[in-house]
Design an enzyme around this catalytic site. Structure first.
Site, PDB file in Angstrom:
ATOM      1  N   SER A  67      -1.515 -25.269   6.829  1.00 21.84           N
ATOM      2  CA  SER A  67      -1.674 -26.183   5.706  1.00 21.84           C
ATOM      3  C   SER A  67      -2.655 -25.587   4.700  1.00 21.84           C
ATOM      4  O   SER A  67      -2.423 -24.489   4.196  1.00 21.84           O
ATOM      5  CB  SER A  67      -2.110 -27.555   6.217  1.00 21.84           C
ATOM      6  OG  SER A  67      -1.939 -28.542   5.237  1.00 21.84           O
ATOM      7  N   ASP A 114       8.720 -31.822   5.678  1.00 17.52           N
ATOM      8  CA  ASP A 114       7.282 -31.943   5.432  1.00 17.52           C
ATOM      9  C   ASP A 114       7.048 -32.595   4.068  1.00 17.52           C
ATOM     10  O   ASP A 114       7.499 -32.094   3.045  1.00 17.52           O
ATOM     11  CB  ASP A 114       6.644 -30.552   5.463  1.00 17.52           C
ATOM     12  CG  ASP A 114       5.131 -30.587   5.536  1.00 17.52           C
ATOM     13  OD1 ASP A 114       4.545 -31.623   5.176  1.00 17.52           O
ATOM     14  OD2 ASP A 114       4.543 -29.568   5.930  1.00 17.52           O
ATOM     15  N   HIS A 122       5.290 -32.067   8.771  1.00 16.85           N
ATOM     16  CA  HIS A 122       4.054 -31.307   8.648  1.00 16.85           C
ATOM     17  C   HIS A 122       3.497 -30.895  10.004  1.00 16.85           C
ATOM     18  O   HIS A 122       2.897 -29.831  10.138  1.00 16.85           O
ATOM     19  CB  HIS A 122       3.018 -32.153   7.890  1.00 16.85           C
ATOM     20  CG  HIS A 122       1.850 -31.376   7.395  1.00 16.85           C
ATOM     21  ND1 HIS A 122       1.967 -30.390   6.434  1.00 16.85           N
ATOM     22  CD2 HIS A 122       0.530 -31.426   7.711  1.00 16.85           C
ATOM     23  CE1 HIS A 122       0.770 -29.883   6.165  1.00 16.85           C
ATOM     24  NE2 HIS A 122      -0.119 -30.485   6.937  1.00 16.85           N
TER      25      HIS A 122
END
Length: 693
Positions: A538, A623, A658
């Site tokens: 991320s 995501d 995610h």
């Protein structure tokens, strides 16, 4: 038979400033075909590691007690707990009558199955959001995400009859908060940018819900929760830099929320409700007197419609420039502070009528937190404690005297001795002279000579990467690896000032700190560039992408998971999920100076005609936080630009979001894939675990 040779997929380009913008067309069949081609290319390139991947998966799985019982939590007449069973992806949720002797002994003959996510998943993706028992223990409110996009369906289950009702609401954030009437639920709704922006009130049996609050400022998220005392409902509205709290008596759910203190720019505060000096009181954690936060209180009797303002708050704990007040937990007998001192988490207990004290722990570097307890009136609380070489423990703390008892330690099956590993805290010197902490673990006999090293980093949002134990990581450590965490600026490990020194115009510090940590580990003889693998996910993927552009020769391998690498283009699209709320972290590129600043470090923009280390990039097609195309565009540009022949692989989980795939076994397979990639690149793919026959 060897698989047929396959060339790396080369993405076409289009005219314009972003040659790979077409990969953002989610519903374009050509986009899906390209992602599938990348997945196929990865499987061909790693085909020779198939046996190793399976061995790693079995090895990691073999350390985990697959059939296990969580530590039961007492609440009212019940013990609540979870069971994991070998072969199942998800734990099942149970309860049984609470023993009259005060023990935590579960009676399987009387237990009641509350929820089975395995049956609900039916082999597909599932993520459990809320799991909320009503105050009278008759009903279970829960929410499910079945796509990985973090949009939830809401349900209520009657625990006596087993009847389940799906609530007729869409675009839900997954939250569910009970009022004390056992009939009223509050839940949040997402806007088009995936921001929780509306709070609704729903009465069971109705097909409708009443809008209670709408947050119009796109920077603010809303979140509703119950206070520690169970007597109040709290609505917290927060941006990255400002917050505002509204409260409502949980016994009068049809009433109106009232504001504790109207928002003011840069004022962050949160509130909880409990007892202080025998009186019901509000305790407030606020940064009004300093960036590391101070603690205030106001008696409930004084927090009337006319007097909840900040001037009525009484200081309990003053701001300390050396100590970060990270959190607050309230109990009938004490209030408990979560502090951060010199980069380490500290628990400080303030028992009512007794001297305060700090909890003593055995390791030099560790992770520590107060675990939520179900009961407000209890002489004990639970702490979660772990270290790089010590599996997670749930410790019971007696509030009055500080006595501790380990109630449960996460088991590690097979040969394992925590003392066979050494955990260290090192300090690297950044380019501006700042001392940057590194947490490190390895087998004792490995240290003293250069070894393969796996360096992990994040460095954003003030999040703290406290040392944690990993069953999977043992597969690297047993093969002679060193594992290290670079606690770079932008994280919160050294307090609020550490966070601020790695955001906005100071973001470059995150990258230079990480490079300094790598250089320190090499210079100190822990590893060499040819043995150094780096990883981040991320916002940590942005970190990895930036340092690869700046110093690619320092590293042999890199893993970037759901990486935020197309930051400049994303921050120019306010209609995307989360973009507007991110301005406080990265800046608003409509400002020319901010645009230039982000462009100077954005990984996608700065891909250069140079040699890069071998890379594995992982994305999730569903995501909603970091769109799949960030990884896809970055890899496409790298393929067309880099000058080396090192491995470059893209894996897109086409059914995940995610957090990757949802089941525990699938997660282990993902780790096995990443480890086998690292072992291949470092020339160690034939290495066996010395503990295996």
């Amino acid at each position: 038979m060897s698989p047929a040779p396959l060339t790396a997929p080369i993405a076409r380009t289009v005219n314009g400033p972003d040659p790979y913008v077409w990969l953002e067309e989610r519903d374009n069949s050509a986009v899906l075909s390209h992602l599938q081609a990348e997945n196929a290319y990865l499987e061909v390139e790693l085909a020779q590691q198939a046996e190793l991947r399976e061995a790693l998966f079995s090895e990691i799985k073999g350390r985990i007690l697959e059939t296990d019982l969580s530590l039961p939590s007492p609440w009212g007449p019940w013990l609540y707990y979870q069971r994991t069973t070998a072969g199942d992806e998800y734990p099942r949720h149970y309860r049984c009558p609470r023993p009259t002797d005060g023990s935590l002994t579960v009676d399987p003959l009387q237990e009641q199955l509350l929820l089975d996510p395995n049956a609900l998943a039916d082999g597909g993706f599932i993520s459990l959001g809320a799991f909320s028992i009503s105050p009278d223990h008759r009903l279970l409110a829960y929410s499910l995400d079945t796509q990985g996009d973090e949009i939830y369906q809401l349900y209520v289950k009657d625990l006596a009859s087993g009847a389940i009702s799906a609530l007729p609401f869409e675009d839900c954030d997954g939250s569910l908060t009970w009022a004390n009437d056992n009939q009223t639920l509050f839940f949040g709704e997402l806007d088009d940018t995936h921001r929780p922006h509306k709070l609704y009130r729903h009465s069971l049996g109705s097909d409708s819900a009443e809008l209670v609050f709408e947050e119009l400022d796109g920077r603010f998220f809303l979140h509703c929760y119950r206070s520690s005392s169970e007597r109040q409902l709290i609505l917290l509205l927060g941006s990255k830099t400002t917050s505002e709290s509204w409260v409502l008596d949980a016994d009068t759910p049809l009433g109106q929320f009232r504001c504790m203190a109207p928002r003011e720019d840069e004022h962050e505060y949160d509130v909880d409700h409990g007892l202080l000096d025998g009186e019901w009181s509000w305790l407030i954690r606020s940064n009004q007197s300093g960036i590391n936060f101070a603690l205030y209180c106001v008696k409930e009797s004084a927090a009337s419609e006319s007097a909840p303002e900040r001037q009525h708050w009484r200081e309990l704990l003053a701001h300390d420039p050396q100590v970060m007040l990270e959190g607050l937990s309230l109990n009938h007998d004490a209030y408990v502070l979560s502090l951060r001192v010199a980069g380490l988490p500290i628990i400080q207990v303030h028992p009512h009528g007794l001297p305060s004290y700090r909890v003593q722990l055995p390791d030099a570097a560790y992770s520590l937190s107060v675990q939520d307890t179900l009961e407000f009136a209890s002489p004990v609380i639970r702490l979660r404690y772990e270290a790089l070489n010590r599996p997670a423990q749930i410790r019971q703390l007696e509030l009055a005297n500080g006595a501790q008892q380990v109630l449960k330690e996460t088991p590690v099956l097979g040969p394992f001795d925590a003392d066979a590993y050494i955990s260290q805290r090192l300090w690297a010197t950044a380019s501006d002279g700042t001392q940057v902490p590194i947490s490190l673990v390895a087998k004792r006999e490995v240290l003293g000579q250069p070894a393969p090293l796996y360096l992990y980093g994040y460095g954003a949002y003030g999040e703290c990467l406290d040392p944690w134990f990993s069953h999977a990581r043992l597969s690297l450590l047993e093969r002679g690896f060193v594992f290290a965490i670079a606690h770079v600026r932008g994280g919160g490990e050294l307090g609020e000032a550490w966070y601020r020194a790695g955001k906005l115009e100071h973001k470059h510090h995150s990258f230079s700190d990480f490079i300094a940590c790598a250089e320190h580990l090499i210079a100190s003889g822990y590893s060499t560039p040819a043995q150094l693998a780096i990883s981040g996910g991320s916002a940590g993927g942005l970190l990895i992408g930036a340092v690869l552009n700046q110093r690619p020769e320092l590293f042999a391998a890199a893993i970037a998971e759901v990486p935020f690498v197309d930051v400049l283009n994303t921050m120019q699209k306010p209609d995307l999920p989360l973009t507007v709320t991110e301005y406080d972290e990265w800046g608003d590129p409509t400002d020319p100076q901010v645009y230039a600043r982000i462009k100077a470090y954005a990984p996608y923009e700065n891909v250069a005609a140079q040699a890069y280390p071998a890379m594995l990039v992982v994305a999730g097609y569903n995501d909603s936080r970091v769109q799949y195309w960030e990884a896809a565009k970055w890899v496409a540009k790298l393929r067309a630009t880099k000058t080396d022949t090192n491995l470059l692989l893209l894996k897109t989980d086409l059914e995940a979001g995610h957090g990757g795939m949802s089941g525990r076994y699938q997660a282990l397979k993902d780790v096995a894939l990443e480890y086998s990639f690292v072992l291949k690149v470092l020339g160690l793919q034939a290495a066996q675990n010395p503990n295996q026959p």
